[in-house]
Every structure is written in structure tokens, then in C-alpha cells.
Design a protein around this motif. Structure first.
Motif, PDB file in Angstrom:
ATOM      1  N   ASP A 199      -4.715  -7.286   2.660  1.00 33.25           N
ATOM      2  CA  ASP A 199      -4.749  -8.739   2.808  1.00 33.25           C
ATOM      3  C   ASP A 199      -4.589  -9.226   4.237  1.00 33.25           C
ATOM      4  N   LEU A 200      -3.884  -8.462   5.075  1.00 35.10           N
ATOM      5  CA  LEU A 200      -3.554  -8.954   6.400  1.00 35.10           C
ATOM      6  C   LEU A 200      -4.111  -8.054   7.498  1.00 35.10           C
ATOM      7  N   ASN A 201      -4.502  -8.660   8.593  1.00 34.74           N
ATOM      8  CA  ASN A 201      -4.921  -7.894   9.766  1.00 34.74           C
ATOM      9  C   ASN A 201      -3.719  -7.444  10.592  1.00 34.74           C
ATOM     10  N   LYS A 202      -2.614  -8.162  10.423  1.00 36.21           N
ATOM     11  CA  LYS A 202      -1.422  -7.823  11.185  1.00 36.21           C
ATOM     12  C   LYS A 202      -0.188  -8.294  10.431  1.00 36.21           C
ATOM     13  N   ALA A 203       0.839  -7.476  10.459  1.00 33.85           N
ATOM     14  CA  ALA A 203       2.141  -7.878   9.914  1.00 33.85           C
ATOM     15  C   ALA A 203       3.212  -7.130  10.688  1.00 33.85           C
ATOM     16  N   GLU A 204       3.996  -7.863  11.431  1.00 33.41           N
ATOM     17  CA  GLU A 204       5.105  -7.272  12.178  1.00 33.41           C
ATOM     18  C   GLU A 204       6.378  -8.032  11.862  1.00 33.41           C
TER      19      GLU A 204
ATOM     20  N   ALA B 203       0.848  -1.196   0.000  1.00 33.68           N
ATOM     21  CA  ALA B 203       0.000   0.000   0.000  1.00 33.68           C
ATOM     22  C   ALA B 203       0.881   1.244   0.000  1.00 33.68           C
ATOM     23  N   VAL B 204       0.688   2.102  -0.993  1.00 33.98           N
ATOM     24  CA  VAL B 204       1.529   3.292  -1.128  1.00 33.98           C
ATOM     25  C   VAL B 204       1.446   4.170   0.111  1.00 33.98           C
ATOM     26  N   GLN B 205       0.264   4.292   0.675  1.00 36.59           N
ATOM     27  CA  GLN B 205       0.091   5.155   1.836  1.00 36.59           C
ATOM     28  C   GLN B 205       0.389   4.440   3.152  1.00 36.59           C
ATOM     29  N   GLY B 206       0.806   3.179   3.076  1.00 38.86           N
ATOM     30  CA  GLY B 206       1.222   2.492   4.288  1.00 38.86           C
ATOM     31  C   GLY B 206       2.426   3.180   4.908  1.00 38.86           C
ATOM     32  N   ASP B 207       2.547   3.093   6.210  1.00 38.00           N
ATOM     33  CA  ASP B 207       3.638   3.784   6.900  1.00 38.00           C
ATOM     34  C   ASP B 207       4.054   2.957   8.110  1.00 38.00           C
ATOM     35  N   ALA B 208       5.136   2.212   7.957  1.00 35.83           N
ATOM     36  CA  ALA B 208       5.597   1.317   9.020  1.00 35.83           C
ATOM     37  C   ALA B 208       6.416   2.075  10.047  1.00 35.83           C
ATOM     38  N   HIS B 209       6.052   1.883  11.309  1.00 31.46           N
ATOM     39  CA  HIS B 209       6.729   2.583  12.399  1.00 31.46           C
ATOM     40  C   HIS B 209       7.520   1.605  13.267  1.00 31.46           C
ATOM     41  N   LEU B 210       8.591   2.119  13.819  1.00 31.63           N
ATOM     42  CA  LEU B 210       9.410   1.358  14.755  1.00 31.63           C
ATOM     43  C   LEU B 210       8.644   1.210  16.063  1.00 31.63           C
ATOM     44  N   LYS B 211       8.426  -0.022  16.489  1.00 25.78           N
ATOM     45  CA  LYS B 211       7.695  -0.266  17.738  1.00 25.78           C
ATOM     46  C   LYS B 211       8.633  -0.262  18.940  1.00 25.78           C
ATOM     47  N   LYS B 212       9.780  -0.911  18.785  1.00 25.15           N
ATOM     48  CA  LYS B 212      10.742  -0.944  19.880  1.00 25.15           C
ATOM     49  C   LYS B 212      12.082  -1.400  19.339  1.00 25.15           C
ATOM     50  N   ALA B 213      13.103  -1.174  20.138  1.00 29.05           N
ATOM     51  CA  ALA B 213      14.461  -1.521  19.713  1.00 29.05           C
ATOM     52  C   ALA B 213      15.342  -1.692  20.940  1.00 29.05           C
TER      53      ALA B 213
ATOM     54  N   ASP C  12      19.717  -1.794  22.032  1.00 29.24           N
ATOM     55  CA  ASP C  12      21.113  -1.701  21.630  1.00 29.24           C
ATOM     56  C   ASP C  12      22.006  -2.633  22.444  1.00 29.24           C
ATOM     57  N   ASN C  13      21.391  -3.608  23.122  1.00 28.44           N
ATOM     58  CA  ASN C  13      22.148  -4.613  23.859  1.00 28.44           C
ATOM     59  C   ASN C  13      23.083  -5.339  22.892  1.00 28.44           C
ATOM     60  N   PRO C  14      24.391  -5.280  23.092  1.00 30.20           N
ATOM     61  CA  PRO C  14      25.330  -5.867  22.131  1.00 30.20           C
ATOM     62  C   PRO C  14      25.095  -7.346  21.869  1.00 30.20           C
ATOM     63  N   LEU C  15      24.544  -8.070  22.840  1.00 34.58           N
ATOM     64  CA  LEU C  15      24.313  -9.501  22.673  1.00 34.58           C
ATOM     65  C   LEU C  15      22.903  -9.826  22.191  1.00 34.58           C
ATOM     66  N   ASN C  16      22.045  -8.827  22.131  1.00 32.50           N
ATOM     67  CA  ASN C  16      20.678  -9.033  21.648  1.00 32.50           C
ATOM     68  C   ASN C  16      20.173  -7.710  21.077  1.00 32.50           C
ATOM     69  N   MET C  17      20.785  -7.302  19.992  1.00 29.42           N
ATOM     70  CA  MET C  17      20.457  -6.024  19.363  1.00 29.42           C
ATOM     71  C   MET C  17      19.305  -6.259  18.383  1.00 29.42           C
ATOM     72  N   TYR C  18      18.250  -5.449  18.500  1.00 26.24           N
ATOM     73  CA  TYR C  18      17.096  -5.712  17.624  1.00 26.24           C
ATOM     74  C   TYR C  18      16.276  -4.462  17.371  1.00 26.24           C
ATOM     75  N   ALA C  19      15.410  -4.577  16.367  1.00 28.35           N
ATOM     76  CA  ALA C  19      14.406  -3.560  16.068  1.00 28.35           C
ATOM     77  C   ALA C  19      13.161  -4.276  15.588  1.00 28.35           C
ATOM     78  N   VAL C  20      12.002  -3.754  15.960  1.00 22.46           N
ATOM     79  CA  VAL C  20      10.715  -4.325  15.567  1.00 22.46           C
ATOM     80  C   VAL C  20       9.890  -3.250  14.872  1.00 22.46           C
ATOM     81  N   MET C  21       9.401  -3.574  13.684  1.00 19.09           N
ATOM     82  CA  MET C  21       8.578  -2.660  12.904  1.00 19.09           C
ATOM     83  C   MET C  21       7.167  -3.239  12.731  1.00 19.09           C
ATOM     84  N   ASP C  22       6.184  -2.365  12.805  1.00 18.79           N
ATOM     85  CA  ASP C  22       4.801  -2.742  12.503  1.00 18.79           C
ATOM     86  C   ASP C  22       4.542  -2.425  11.032  1.00 18.79           C
ATOM     87  N   LEU C  23       4.440  -3.447  10.201  1.00 20.09           N
ATOM     88  CA  LEU C  23       4.281  -3.296   8.754  1.00 20.09           C
ATOM     89  C   LEU C  23       2.822  -3.373   8.301  1.00 20.09           C
TER      90      LEU C  23
END
Length: 637
Positions: A510-515, A480-490, A492-503
């Protein structure tokens, strides 16, 4: 590589809020809001003698000393001189359009004039003065500088302004009059015509480039057109605050790597020029987020040395002069860690980097030995077109690097790349992005690539659609062109570095949820976790990763890639009976660019209606024998 987008493309995003009639009203409100901003008071007593743009006589001496004392900077200087010597044998520029653009001529004119003017001021050799004068007179004789595509005018105005100002004492009175007249009539006066100055209200690189180039012109010819010059400088200081607001709060530049180098560089040129003349930048550098943006640009370079080239971005640009301006302003040498590598390996790109002499001006007392790696291994950007960047090391060819893209296809120069990622292990890029396709190749094929609606021809271009990116495709549909995925959480732990986006908004059809979450675990491997939820119908889900590597073998739920004598294993967990597969990247249309040496790897699954499905894909270097740890739900990350 710096290309551009029209102001109309920027406006297209607003179609989700405005009808065609309302859009015109929005534009009027924007114009009035810009006009209503407090106009800066320009102290005309501050205009000194020529040269007055960027490089004073004192600066000349500092540069000469730097060249004598520092081998690295002497190499930069010599690369400029070598190019100038080659220019002595070239024919002056001619007014030749490519498609609707004169831009390639304006840019080469800027490179030649900037280089030659620098060479004359630092060496005093008249051969550079004479050749610079020839270039200036050649472009001044053009009937116009192609105002229908105003970036062409802006860059040509900057070129002629630098030449006029820096070569002023050596130019004949006749040449001065000719060049000054061209700057005024083809540049400054043309910019006052409402037919050509829609960029004043744009929030993208057009605003920065046009205001920057015209400000240079206004400063250069002030004594010949004082009131017009003051009006243009004042207008620029006010107008450029519109795109500068886009840097808030974290320094993110929504148009990505290449356009940062374009828009931000011209923004810096504008600030540096007015500060040099007036002793103040009218608080432009104080705009929220702007002074943070150098960290964003530096973080975009992976440990492979390749940029995170999402949206309309090109390849490695080499030494970036604006980074030295930021580092000196902030007194933060760590911002130059990547630039240090370019200095040490002579990656100056003098044949294409038309702004290179500015690096000599903004170098200050930069000592490469004092430049250490930044402390931050993770960088996340809020604001428009969000991204998250993770790494385990800053040193070239060391560790892991991941660039993770959220945001929206609707932004200026956007692609349908929501949820996509690039990944480096050491000196090798395993998950990649094809980046931009030259615009003229698409425009000449009759495509309307600057219309950003859902059914625009833009999204038929292979490189622009989600089908070519390391992300999901659902039921074969475009994002979807007007879709806008935002960062939910992140983290910087060196042993468990991550980022989660809500897509979800990119797949709402088609989908009710995509993360999607991406993590670097124990500094050893990468996991990409997707959690989806179907609606009222069964969905076909394609998980794909674009790679420049070769597929060595496929073994059910795992696949081996090989590149540069190294191997990487893709392993899927959470999808029973899945078999990994490949898709080619051959152009589906005759207007699509070729994509040699690339392939898409991944899998396809069917998910019933009203079903929640999760799956993990692990990227495991062959040198790491440890099996991956179990991956928990994203809510528990």
C-alpha cells in the motif's frame, strides 16, 4: 514460560527464496554444511566418576558455605527444599499428552528430578534420594518419550541424566540399569533416527534444547555406551553452532524474551557441562555475539518490571540462572542488576522454574551489594529481528522505558508486530503487547499456526496480527510476512534518545514509504513520529496503541489514560481535525484468547494517492507540565 516452534516453522521463512523442490535441496545443503564442519576431538580420558554433570563435590561445599553466609542465597536454597518437601506427597509422573505434546510431563520431571537431586546432594537426606529414584523409574517405564515432538525427549533426557548422575551413588544397581537403558534407548538412540532429528539443522531454540538435553544424557551414561555418547557430544558441539550464529553481531536473540530463557539456557547448560568434563568448551562461548546476549536479555525488562514481550513471549520469568553464568564468565556483576531485584524480593518462581538449582551452581561468589546498574541506557541490536531499547533509569519504578520493534513476522515465533512499541513511565506500562497465546488452544481448533506464509491461518489469530499491536495498519491489511524492518539510525544522547526504523517493506502493498522514529525527549516524555508516502491509491491509515490503562477522557486530538492512580496524555500533532478513538480487544474468533483489561487507542485518517504525510503522537505524563518541543523530520534526527 518456555514453549517451542517446530523446525518446519523455521524452514518456512526460506519459501521466499526456494520453491518446494529447492527447499529440499536447501535442507540437504544445510545438512552437508553441518557435517562438513571440523569435528571436535573428544578426549575420553576426561570422563571422571559420577557425579560428573555441572556439580562437583567441591561445588557442593561452596554452595553449603554460600547458604550459611548469604541470606539471599539461603532463601533460594530454602525455596527449592520447600518444593522438594511438597513433591514427597505427589504422585510420580504419568505419560499424559496434551495435544501432540508430552512436554509438560518432561518439564515437570526435570523440575522434580533436578530439585530432588540437588536437595539430596546438599542436605544428604535420603527422603529426597528415594523420591528422586521413584520419579526416575516412573519416566523410565514410559514406552517412549514422544519422539514425534522431540523437545519432549530432550527435556526428559536431561531430567533423567541429572538424576542418574547426581543420585548415582545412592541408586540400586537395578535402578541404575533401568534408568541408563531408558536414557540410551528413548533418548540417545532415538536421536540418531533421521525421522526425528531435523532439529540438527534448525537455527532456533529446538537445536539448542535438543543438543543440550542429549549431551547431558551422553555424559551421564558414557561408560555404558562410549562410542554413541562421544558421537552425540561431538555432533552437538558442531550442530549448535548453527543457532549460535544468530547471536551475531550484538547478542540479539530473534525469538525474544521467553525463548531466550529457553534456547539460551540450554545452550549455556551444554557449554557448562562439556567445560566441566573436558576443561574446554570447544570455543562455543567464543561464537560472535554470544557473550553479548546477556545484556540483551537484561535490557528487555522495563522499569515497570514487565518484559518487552514481543512475538511469542510470556510474562515475567523471575530469577534466570543463565544470567549468573554469563556474569561470572564476563566478570560483570552489572549484568545481574535485574536478577538482584528478584533475589531481594524472593521472585524465584520455584513452582515453575525447573532450572532454578542451576542458579546455586552458577552463583559463584555473587554478592548482591556489589551489583550496580549497567552504564548503558540504550541498546540496539542488528542481525535478525532488530529491536531498539531506550531508558532513562535502571531503577524499578523510575524514569521512562521504551522497547521498539523492527524485524519481520517471518522469523521463528514471529508476530505481525513490525513498528510496535512498549512504553513504561515509572512503575506503569502504558503501551503494551498481548504476547503469546497457548499453542494447544489454537492447534486443537484445527489452525495451522506453524505455516508462515502470507495467507497462513496463523495471521488470523488476533494476538498475532498487526491489528492487536501498537503499530500501523494500512487499508485494513495485514503486514507483509516477508517484510523486514531495519534500524536506520539511533542516538544514546540522554536528552534526545531515539531510534528510527524503516518499516516500508512491511507495508509495500500500500505504501511507497513508511518510517517510524521513537524518541525520549529531555527524560520527560516520548514522541512517536511516522512518515508515510502513499502510492497510486488513497490509503486508510490506522495508528493504534494497545494499553492496559483506562480511557479517562477524549478531547479531539488528545486523550487521557489513567492507571495505578496516574495519568498519561496522548496528543496528536500533524493531522488536522483528527479525533482520537478506541477499539476493543474482544476476541474476533472463538479460538482467540481473551484480552481482559486492555483497549486500543489511536486514530484513523485518509491519505490521498501520491501524498507524503507525517504525524507525531506524544506520550506526556500528567506530572510534566512542559508542552512538547516541535518534532523535526526523521532525516534531521
Amino acid at each position: 514460560m518456555f514453549i517451542e516452534v517446530s523446525p518446519a516453522a523455521q524452514a518456512a521463512k526460506k519459501t521466499k527464496y526456494c520453491s518446494f523442490i529447492a527447499l529440499k535441496a536447501c535442507a540437504l545443503v544445510l545438512f552437508l554444511s553441518v557435517s562438513a564442519l571440523a569435528q571436535p576431538v573428544i578426549d575420553t580420558t576426561k570422563f571422571g566418576q559420577h557425579p560428573r554433570l555441572l556439580l562437583s563435590k567441591n561445588d557442593e561445599e561452596r554452595i553449603k558455605t554460600l547458604i550459611k553466609q548469604d541470606t539471599l542465597w539461603r532463601n533460594v536454597h530454602q525455596s527449592i527444599i520447600t518444593e522438594c518437601d511438597a513433591m514427597l506427597m505427589a504422585y510420580p509422573q504419568e505419560r499424559t499428552l496434551i495435544g501432540r505434546r508430552l512436554l509438560q510431563v518432561s518439564r515437570e520431571a526435570l523440575r522434580r528430578v533436578f530439585f530432588l537431586s540437588y536437595a539430596w546432594r546438599i542436605t544428604g537426606q535420603k527422603k529426597y534420594l528415594k523420591r528422586g529414584e521413584e520419579e526416575l523409574l516412573a519416566v523410565s517405564s514410559f514406552p517412549d518419550w514422544n519422539p514425534d515432538h522431540f523437545l519432549d525427549v530432550a527435556e526428559m533426557t536431561m531430567a533423567t541424566a541429572i538424576g542418574y548422575d547426581w543420585l548415582y551413588s545412592g541408586l540400586s544397581p537395578k535402578s541404575r540399569a533401568t534408568i541408563s537403558k531408558a536414557i540410551i534407548e528413548k533418548g540417545l538412540q532415538t536421536s540418531m533416527d533421521s525421522k526425528y532429528n531435523g532439529w540438527l539443522r534448525a537455527s532456533n531454540n529446538w537445536n539448542q534444547v535438543c543438543n543440550g538435553g542429549l549431551t547431558f544424557g551422553a555424559i551421564a551414561v558414557y561408560e555404558n555406551q562410549p562410542q554413541l555418547s562421544v558421537n552425540i557430544i561431538s555432533r552437538a558441539i558442531t550442530s549448535v553452532q548453527t543457532p549460535m550464529k544468530e547471536y551475531a553481531p550484538d547478542g540479539n536473540y530473534k525469538e525474544g524474551y521467553s525463548y531466550w530463557g529457553y534456547g539460551t539456557s540450554y545452550n549455556v547448560f551444554l557449554i557448562s557441562a562439556i567445560e566441566k568434563v573436558f576443561g574446554t568448551d570447544f570455543n562455543l562461548s567464543g561464537q560472535p555475539g554470544f557473550m553479548k546476549t546477556a545484556a540483551f536479555y537484561q535490557q528487555l525488562i522495563g522499569v515497570s518490571g514487565i518484559p518487552f514481550n514481543y512475538s511469542d513471549a510470556g510474562g515475567v520469568e523471575g530469577l534466570q540462572p543463565a544470567m549468573f553464568w554469563f556474569a561470572n564468565k564476563l566478570n560483570d556483576p552489572s549484568l545481574l542488576f535485574v536478577e538482584k531485584g528478584y533475589l531481594q524480593t524472593s521472585k524465584f518462581n520455584a513452582k515453575t522454574n525447573r532450572l532454578l538449582p542451576a542458579a546455586m551452581i552458577w552463583a559463584g561468589n555473587t554478592n548482591a551489594d556489589a551489583i550496580k546498574a549497567p552504564a548503558d541506557l540504550m541498546w540496539q541490536a542488528k542481525g535478525e529481528n532488530q529491536v531498539a531499547i531506550m531508558r532513562t533509569d535502571w531503577r524499578r519504578y523510575n524514569g521512562i522505558y521504551v522497547g521498539f520493534k523492527g524485524g519481520s513476522p517471518s522469523v521463528s515465533h514471529g508476530h505481525m508486530d513490525v513498528g510496535s512499541f512498549v512504553a513504561d513511565f515509572g512503575g506503569t506500562r502504558w503501551s503494551a503487547d498481548l504476547g503469546m497465546q497457548q499453542y494447544n488452544s489454537l492447534e486443537s481448533a484445527g489452525l495451522s499456526i506453524w505455516e508462515m506464509g502470507q495467507n497462513s491461518q496463523r495471521w488470523d489469530v488476533f494476538r498475532y496480527s498487526n491489528l492487536s499491536h501498537s503499530t500501523l495498519t494500512v487499508n485494513g491489511h495485514k503486514q507483509a510476512v516477508q517484510g523486514d524492518a531495519h534500524l536506520k539510525k539511533a542516538s544514546d544522547n540522554p536528552l534526545n534518545m531515539y531510534a528510527v526504523m524503516d518499516l516500508t517493506s512491511a507495508y509495500h502493498e500500500d505504501l511507497n514509504k513508511a518510517e517510524r522514529g521513537i524518541a525520549i525527549i529531555d527524560k520527560q516524555y516520548v514522541v512517536v513520529r511516522d512518515e508515510i508516502e502513499t502510492g497510486d491509491k488513497e490509503c486508510s491509515i490506522r495508528w493504534a496503541m494497545l494499553t492496559p490503562a483506562k480511557v479517562a477522557s477524549v478531547e479531539g486530538n488528545s486523550l487521557w489514560l489513567a492507571s495505578n492512580g496516574k495519568k498519561l496524555k496522548l496528543q496528536v500533532d500533524g493531522v488536522e481535525g483528527v479525533t482520537l478513538q478506541t477499539w476493543g480487544t474482544d476476541p474476533p474468533h472463538n479460538y482467540d484468547a481473551l484480552n481482559p483489561g486492555t483497549i486500543l487507542v489511536g486514530f484513523e485518517i485518509k491519505v490521498p494517492a501520491h501524498t507524503r504525510k507525517t504525524f507525531n503522537v506524544y506520550l506526556l505524563p500528567a506530572s510534566k507540565g512542559t508542552p512538547p518541543k516541535p518534532t523535526t523530520e526523521l532525516k534531521n534526527w
